[in-house]
Structure formats: structure tokens, C-alpha cells
Scaffold this motif. Structure first.
Motif, PDB file in Angstrom:
ATOM      1  N   ALA A  56       1.019  -1.368   0.091  1.00  0.00           N
ATOM      2  CA  ALA A  56      -0.056   0.018  -0.093  1.00  0.00           C
ATOM      3  C   ALA A  56       0.896   1.088  -0.027  1.00  0.00           C
ATOM      4  N   PRO A  57       0.576   2.293  -0.704  1.00  0.00           N
ATOM      5  CA  PRO A  57       1.112   3.658  -0.527  1.00  0.00           C
ATOM      6  C   PRO A  57       0.790   4.178   0.885  1.00  0.00           C
ATOM      7  N   LEU A 110      -0.213   6.711   1.952  1.00  0.00           N
ATOM      8  CA  LEU A 110      -1.387   7.473   1.960  1.00  0.00           C
ATOM      9  C   LEU A 110      -2.585   6.598   1.663  1.00  0.00           C
ATOM     10  N   ALA A 111      -3.676   6.680   2.473  1.00  0.00           N
ATOM     11  CA  ALA A 111      -4.849   5.880   2.307  1.00  0.00           C
ATOM     12  C   ALA A 111      -6.084   6.561   1.644  1.00  0.00           C
ATOM     13  N   SER A 141      -6.853   7.347  -1.210  1.00  0.00           N
ATOM     14  CA  SER A 141      -7.618   6.889  -2.542  1.00  0.00           C
ATOM     15  C   SER A 141      -7.393   5.351  -2.519  1.00  0.00           C
ATOM     16  N   PRO A 142      -8.262   4.899  -3.401  1.00  0.00           N
ATOM     17  CA  PRO A 142      -8.385   3.259  -3.594  1.00  0.00           C
ATOM     18  C   PRO A 142      -7.398   2.766  -4.279  1.00  0.00           C
ATOM     19  N   GLY A 143      -6.785   1.702  -4.142  1.00  0.00           N
ATOM     20  CA  GLY A 143      -5.675   0.878  -4.964  1.00  0.00           C
ATOM     21  C   GLY A 143      -6.296   0.704  -6.400  1.00  0.00           C
ATOM     22  N   ARG A 144      -5.140   0.600  -7.125  1.00  0.00           N
ATOM     23  CA  ARG A 144      -5.861   0.344  -8.759  1.00  0.00           C
ATOM     24  C   ARG A 144      -5.933  -1.275  -8.988  1.00  0.00           C
ATOM     25  N   PRO A 158     -11.285  -3.223  -6.574  1.00  0.00           N
ATOM     26  CA  PRO A 158     -11.757  -2.229  -5.849  1.00  0.00           C
ATOM     27  C   PRO A 158     -12.159  -2.499  -4.454  1.00  0.00           C
ATOM     28  N   SER A 159     -11.828  -1.769  -3.549  1.00  0.00           N
ATOM     29  CA  SER A 159     -11.902  -1.824  -2.169  1.00  0.00           C
ATOM     30  C   SER A 159     -13.210  -1.913  -1.594  1.00  0.00           C
ATOM     31  N   ARG A 160     -13.771  -2.403  -0.574  1.00  0.00           N
ATOM     32  CA  ARG A 160     -15.045  -2.412   0.083  1.00  0.00           C
ATOM     33  C   ARG A 160     -15.636  -0.901  -0.044  1.00  0.00           C
ATOM     34  N   ARG A 161     -15.039   0.024   0.108  1.00  0.00           N
ATOM     35  CA  ARG A 161     -15.302   1.361   0.141  1.00  0.00           C
ATOM     36  C   ARG A 161     -15.759   1.778  -1.242  1.00  0.00           C
ATOM     37  N   LEU A 172     -19.119   0.047  -2.062  1.00  0.00           N
ATOM     38  CA  LEU A 172     -19.990   0.753  -1.357  1.00  0.00           C
ATOM     39  C   LEU A 172     -20.411   2.290  -2.168  1.00  0.00           C
ATOM     40  N   SER A 173     -19.285   2.883  -2.428  1.00  0.00           N
ATOM     41  CA  SER A 173     -19.398   4.236  -2.799  1.00  0.00           C
ATOM     42  C   SER A 173     -20.286   4.157  -4.510  1.00  0.00           C
TER      43      SER A 173
END
Lengths: 317, 436
Positions: free
Chosen positions: B5-6, B8-9, B11-14, B17-20, B23-24
Motif C-alpha cells: 500500500a502507498p 497514503l490511504a 485513494s483506492p488502490g488500482r 476495488p476496495s469495499r469502500r 459501497l460508494s
């Protein structure tokens, strides 16, 4: 966001020890996921309209016709518009008349409800919320009837006492007082419960010790209650300011016969009502947006001043 | 997760897709669905189906149902948006957003704003030929005709004027009660005010409900030039408007007004309590009077309005240019607003036809209303709308009227200085029509 994969970085995540469990990405990202819905919805329904309002305010914008860029003309015109200054005066007048009594009443009531020897305490505390959960429209209609010039209950009693009927709706002061009464009626219970919740957290020993030292009720109020309530007072002053400067429904429904002006002489037209009139009555979207921007700026400034002032409350030793 | 992971959290990773994100996306989809389904007409299915926006309490539902039963298989999706103003607001927003109903009802007062941008509406001449407006009253169709000649509205009804008066109160004041004799009392506004003075002197009670609406607003509708001249310039200080304004100030000076604002709660209560003996009543107000004072049946009667002519209100059906089912909507308008249908509508619901060719039909000419002492309402109201002179209207017609009326109301309700009223009204009009 691109993450460059460096050997060190790769090692960092794999390097685990027994005492330091790995913090997976999921766990680090999860909290953001949980708060995301609010921010997304806010971005779509709050932030975007806000920014867009600033843009529209720079145009002469007819929603179904032409739109021309006019720069700051709308704001110049706003400064010269007596209707704007009238709405500003009304807004402040109604806000002061409703906020001050509301907070004072709430303070006193919270103190009373906090008494340990109060009977049916839960009942009294719950009933405070009844006005708050009543619909604004219903409240307004009932109050408008009560305060009616010819057939209102209040004027009926005033008449019985041998005085002239008071025309609350069509005088400046009368209409402001009437709206302030409605706003106070609606919000005092809510504020009282906030204060009460804070008071419950104040250790009883403080009051007992003060009683032993011979401090009376009033002295206790100023030296224990007020200082303990400081944070929540700041909170309620700011929230009621933001709410009070946006009063809309009460003046709109108080004078159903005069549309969006709240009286023939705009006696109780507030800024939000004026904004609505220009935006959706006359369809001057640009001018309406300029009023919205002005209202936004006014609320920010007033809330800031409020914060500075109210943070001094109860600072006295 | 294999990838690093970078630090910074935000922005979503490429990779996945994260759960976020899921959800979004779901939320955004929900939001979009809600936004589009909230107030956009859903597409009708059949070729003759269409969507229709109307106001509440105007009786369009009966028309729609009759049309659907006469044309089996046709579905009209009727939405009663709210008040006439709310409907106009919704229509404006819809036109701006591009998702429009196929047909909309527009109040006469809101029409000038829409007529400013006629391209937003279908020109009825293209659907029904150049003489599409021929069956309707010329001054009514004139208000729906743009400067370029497009006809953007077909009139559904008008609001002819009369004076509703209380016979019992008139008798107590020593005034005549027969409707022809009463009509003869006030050929014009000064004699109307004089009659009021007589009534008030005899009884000590107010004569008319208010001056702002019952005098000013009605006299304002009887002019040949109102707020705009033929070239579209402002004419709101013209002598006829000034005259109407002065008459209402005279009425206030004579002390004959009950000073109750039309349609307010005190006004509703006043109808049943005899707070005033007369009110200027358009045809659509009879129902209000009946419902506010059901026990006064036979005590109210109708006389002609001073000056004999006048109209208040009325609506139009307009087809937005972006409508998907223009033909279906036009088919409905042609059928439901034909002279025969308008006459039927009068018999069923009392709304006054805009088609003079059937004013002499017995169903209308001989129609009497038992509540109003069997007054020939049809004949009285149609006579009031026949000889009206069309005057030019413009974008701010409604607002100018409101500002001038408010200047009267300020004197009437808030005890403002009558000597200053005209100047104040004109100044407020200037602010409204300022170079926007």
C-alpha cells in the motif's frame, strides 16, 4: 495513486514479529470506508450545489432561457437592493428575538429538571420534546390562528381586557415576535435536553460542597452550572445561529396570502425567503444564487463571532 | 493482499476495488436512481399514452378519466404537482433539466414567463393549423400567443367576474336586494364605493372584504393598457392603472373595507360571519363561498361587477417542446378542450368555458345556482368575459401587479400612509423590473 514497489517496501509488510501483528491494508482502509457514505452524499448533495451556487451567482441565469455572464453585477445590485437590506434586518431581528429567550429558558429549565428530588422526572424530560417533533407547518398554522387579528384566541382575551386587538401579522414587530415565539416553542425542549445531558455529567459533590459552604441556588448556577455547560452552550449558540439565520418555513406559512414576501411590506421576509422568491418565484437564478452566497458569508461571519463571544461565557472564576 | 500500500490511504488502490469503492459505487448508483426517478415523468408505453402535470383541486382528473374511458387502452399518467405556482416551478425545473411531461397545465399569470422562451413549447399552429385558436375568446388566446405569433397554450377555462352580495345584510341596511336593482347601484367603481358608504353608515359594519383585491385587482383587469405597451415597453404608470389604484384608496378612505386579505383564514371565517356584505367573486370562487358558509344558502346572490367586464384567473394546456408524446397530448387537448367538452365541463364542475360559440346554449345560458338565490351564473359570468380588451402582458406582469397591490395592502393592513402609497408602489416596481 501509484505505488512504486521497492524492495524495502515489500519487505516492510512481510516483516512480522510475534509482538507486532501485521496491519493489513483492509484494516487501515476500513475506517475510511465507514465514513465514506456521508462524504460522498455530502459531495453530491452539499458541496457540489454549494460550489455551483457560486458559479450561477456570476450569471444572469434564466433556467429556461438565456444565461449571460455578468461577473459581480448581481452582488452590486444586491448592495443597492432595499429588499435585501430589509430581509437582512428581519433575519437578524427574528434570530435575536428567538435565540436569546430560547437559550435562557433552556438553561433555567435544565437546572430545574436536574434537581434530584424532582418527581416524575422522566415524564417532564420527555414532554420537552413534544413541540420539537410536531411538524413545523402544523405549528405555524395553529399559532397563526391563535394570533389572528379578528378571530384569534389571544386577541379575544386582549379584547376582553378592553384593549384594541393587536395585528401581529401585519406589523413589523408583531410578525417578528410571532415567528420568534414559534421558533422558540419548537426548539427550547431540544436545547433543554442538551443542557440537561451536560448537567448530568457534573459531579453532585460539587453542588453538595457548595451548599455546605453556604452558596445559594443562584451562586451555584453561576459558579458551577454555567462553567460546566460552557462547551454545550457554545455548541447550541452556533447551531441555533445557523438555524436562526436560515428561518424559512415559519414566515412562508405565516402569510399564505402574500406568497413569498411575508406581508405586503415584506415585514417578515427573511433572507432565505427572499432567496426563494428570487430563485423560484421570479426565476432569476443568478440573483437568487447571489443572495445565497451572501447568506452563506453572513452565517460564517456571525458563527465565528458567536464562537469567540460564547467561549468567554462562564470563564469568570 | 499482495501488493503494497502507498503510505497514503485516501485513494483506492488500482488493483481490486476496495469495499469502500463498492459501497460508494452502490451509493452513487442509488443516488442517481433516486435523483432521476424523483420527479421525472416515466416514459409511457403505448403510442397514445402520455404524462400530464396539473395542479391539485382543479378537476383535471375528471377530464382524464372520461377521456380514458372513451379511449380504451390509452393510459394517461396524471400527476397533481401542487398549487399552480408549484406546478409552474416544477415545469420550469423540468424544462431546464430536459425531462419534461408531455402536457402541463399553466395558470394564466405564469404564462408570460414561459412565453418569453417560446422555443420550450410546441407551437399549436403546427399541430392544429393556423386557426387553432379560433374557437376561443380572442383576448384569452392573445395571452397565449407570443410576439412571434406562436400559440403555446390552449385555454381550459376563464374566471368571469361578478359581485357576490348578502341579500339579508343589504335589506337590513335599507339597500335593494333584487339582483338587477343591485347591479344598477354600481355602474362604475365610484358608485360602488358610494353604495358601500351608505351601507356602512346605516349598519356600522364593513361593506367589502378588502380594497386590494376586490377593488384594485378587479379594476386593473378592466383596462385597455396595463403594465406593458404594444411594443413591450413598460407602461405601469399609465392613467388607467393609476385610476384603479386611486379608486381602491378611495374605498379605504371611505372606511368601507373589512381589511381582510383574500383567501386568508380571517377571510374564510368572515364569509360565514357577515364580516362583509360583498366580495368580488370570479366564477371559480363560488365553491369556496359555499363551502365556507353552507348555512347561508339563499342569502347570497350575484350582481354584475362595476364596469360590467372582468376576468380573474384561468389556465392553459401547454405541450413542452421536449415532450416525447406530442401527438398523443395534442389528441387529448383537441378532444377535451373542444367547445362541446368545455360546455360539458361547465355542467359537471362549473368551470367557465373559453369558447364563446356555446355561450348561448341553454345548458349554460339558463343555468341557475340555488345557493346564490337561483342567480343565472352562466349568463352573468359569460357576459363579463365577452367584451374584455386584450392588453399586452410581459415577463413581469405578475410581479408588477403584486407590488402595486402590496402598496394598497400596506395601507389597508399595516396602516401605511395613503398619500405615499402610489410613489412607494412605483418605486417597488422599479426595483423588481430593474435591469435584470
Amino acid at each position: 495513486m501509484s505505488a512504486t514497489l521497492t524492495p524495502q517496501a515489500g519487505r516492510a509488510t512481510r516483516g512480522t514479529t510475534a509482538t507486532k501483528p501485521v496491519e493489513s491494508r483492509w484494516e487501515r482502509l476500513a475506517p475510511y470506508g465507514y465514513v465514506a457514505p456521508f462524504y460522498l452524499l455530502f459531495a453530491v448533495f452539499g458541496l457540489f450545489p454549494l460550489v455551483f451556487t457560486f458559479v450561477v451567482a456570476l450569471f444572469d441565469w434564466n433556467p429556461i432561457g438565456d444565461r449571460t455572464f455578468v461577473g459581480l453585477d448581481n452582488f452590486v445590485r444586491l448592495g443597492e437592493d432595499p429588499r435585501f437590506w430589509n430581509a437582512l434586518r428581519n433575519t437578524f431581528s427574528i434570530w435575536i428575538l428567538s435565540t436569546v429567550p430560547q437559550l435562557v429558558i433552556a438553561l433555567v429549565l435544565a437546572q430545574v429538571l436536574n434537581k434530584a428530588r424532582l418527581r416524575f422526572a422522566s415524564f417532564w424530560r420527555m414532554s420537552m420534546l413534544v413541540p420539537y417533533i410536531t411538524s413545523v407547518a402544523a405549528t405555524t398554522i395553529v399559532f397563526a390562528q391563535l394570533f389572528d387579528r379578528d378571530y384569534g384566541l389571544l386577541n379575544f382575551f386582549i379584547g376582553l381586557l378592553g384593549f384594541e386587538h393587536v395585528d401581529f401579522k401585519n406589523t413589523v414587530l408583531g410578525s417578528h415576535v410571532l415567528i420568534a415565539v414559534m421558533v422558540t416553542w419548537r426548539w427550547f425542549g431540544y436545547t433543554t435536553l442538551l443542557y440537561l445531558a451536560s448537567l448530568q455529567a457534573v459531579p453532585r459533590d460539587l453542588y453538595e460542597a457548595a451548599s455546605v459552604d453556604g452558596a445559594g441556588e443562584v451562586k451555584q448556577f453561576f459558579n458551577i452550572t454555567l462553567p460546566s455547560l460552557r462547551p454545550v452552550i457554545i455548541f447550541t449558540v452556533i447551531t441555533s445561529t445557523i438555524g436562526g439565520l436560515q428561518i424559512f418555513t415559519e414566515p412562508l406559512l405565516l402569510q399564505p396570502t402574500s406568497g413569498t414576501t411575508c406581508g405586503a411590506e415584506r415585514q417578515c421576509q427573511t433572507l432565505s425567503l427572499f432567496q426563494f422568491e428570487q430563485g423560484f418565484g421570479v426565476f432569476n437564478f443568478g440573483y437568487g444564487s447571489a443572495i445565497g452566497v451572501a447568506l452563506f458569508a453572513i452565517i460564517v461571519v456571525v458563527a465565528l463571532i458567536n464562537y469567540l463571544l460564547s467561549s468567554r461565557v462562564g470563564r469568570r472564576a | 493482499m499482495r501488493t503494497t500500500a502507498p503510505p497514503l490511504a485516501h485513494s483506492p488502490g488500482r488493483r481490486a476495488p476496495s469495499r469502500r469503492q463498492v459501497l460508494s459505487y452502490a451509493l452513487a448508483g442509488l443516488g442517481a436512481a433516486a435523483a432521476t426517478s424523483a420527479c421525472s415523468p416515466s416514459a409511457p408505453t403505448g403510442p397514445r399514452d402520455f404524462t400530464f402535470w396539473s395542479f391539485t383541486g382543479i378537476g383535471q382528473k375528471a377530464d382524464v378519466e372520461r377521456y380514458m374511458s372513451a379511449n380504451p387502452g390509452v393510459t394517461i399518467k396524471l400527476t397533481e404537482v401542487g398549487s399552480s405556482q408549484e406546478t409552474a416551478q416544477a415545469l420550469t425545473t423540468a424544462i431546464a433539466g430536459g425531462k419534461v411531461p408531455d402536457l402541463a397545465l399553466v395558470q394564466a399569470a405564469d404564462l408570460p414567463k414561459f412565453a418569453l422562451s417560446p422555443d420550450n413549447f410546441v407551437d399549436y399552429r403546427r399541430l392544429g393549423g393556423d386557426d387553432v385558436g379560433a374557437p376561443y375568446l380572442d383576448w384569452v388566446i392573445a395571452q397565449a400567443t407570443t410576439r412571434g405569433g406562436q400559440v403555446i397554450g390552449i385555454p381550459t377555462d376563464v374566471g368571469g367576474l361578478a359581485v357576490a352580495y348578502r341579500k339579508d345584510l343589504f335589506a337590513a341596511a335599507g339597500l335593494p336586494t333584487d339582483r338587477d336593482e343591485v347591479s344598477a347601484l354600481w355602474p362604475d367603481w365610484p358608485s360602488f364605493i358610494e353604495t358601500g358608504r351608505r351601507y356602512t353608515e346605516a349598519t356600522g359594519n364593513a361593506f367589502v372584504d378588502n380594497a386590494a383585491t376586490s377593488v384594485f385587482y378587479q379594476a386593473l383587469g378592466q383596462v385597455s393598457e396595463q403594465f406593458y405597451d404594444a411594443d413591450g415597453g413598460y407602461a405601469y404608470t399609465n392613467p388607467q392603472v393609476r385610476q384603479a389604484f386611486d379608486w381602491s384608496l378611495d374605498a379605504l378612505a371611505a372606511g368601507i373595507s373589512a381589511r381582510v386579505d383574500s383567501f386568508g383564514s380571517a377571510w374564510n371565517a368572515g364569509i360565514g360571519r357577515g364580516a362583509f356584505a360583498v366580495t368580488c367573486s370570479p366564477s371559480w370562487m363560488l365553491g369556496t363561498i359555499k363551502s365556507q358558509a353552507p348555512d347561508l344558502e339563499g342569502q347570497w346572490d350575484l350582481a354584475t361587477i362595476p364596469n360590467g367586464i372582468g376576468n380573474w384567473g384561468g389556465s392553459y394546456l401547454a405541450i413542452p417542446a421536449a415532450a416525447e408524446r406530442k401527438e398523443a397530448a395534442w389528441e387529448y387537448v383537441r378532444s377535451v378542450q373542444s367547445p362541446a367538452s368545455q360546455l360539458q365541463h361547465f355542467v359537471d364542475a362549473g368551470s367557465l368555458p373559453t369558447t364563446p360559440e356555446n355561450y348561448s346554449e341553454p345548458e349554460l345560458a339558463d343555468f341557475t345556482d340555488p345557493y346564490f338565490s337561483n342567480a343565472p351564473t352562466g349568463a352573468i359570468f359569460t357576459k363579463a368575459v365577452l367584451d374584455i380588451t386584450p392588453f399586452p402582458v410581459g415577463r413581469y406582469t405578475a410581479e408588477i401587479g403584486t407590488e402595486l397591490q402590496n402598496a394598497i395592502k400596506a395601507v389597508e393592513l399595516s396602516a401605511a400612509d395613503p398619500a405615499q402609497a402610489w410613489a412607494k408602489g412605483v418605486r417597488n416596481v422599479e426595483i423588481v423590473v430593474g435591469d435584470l
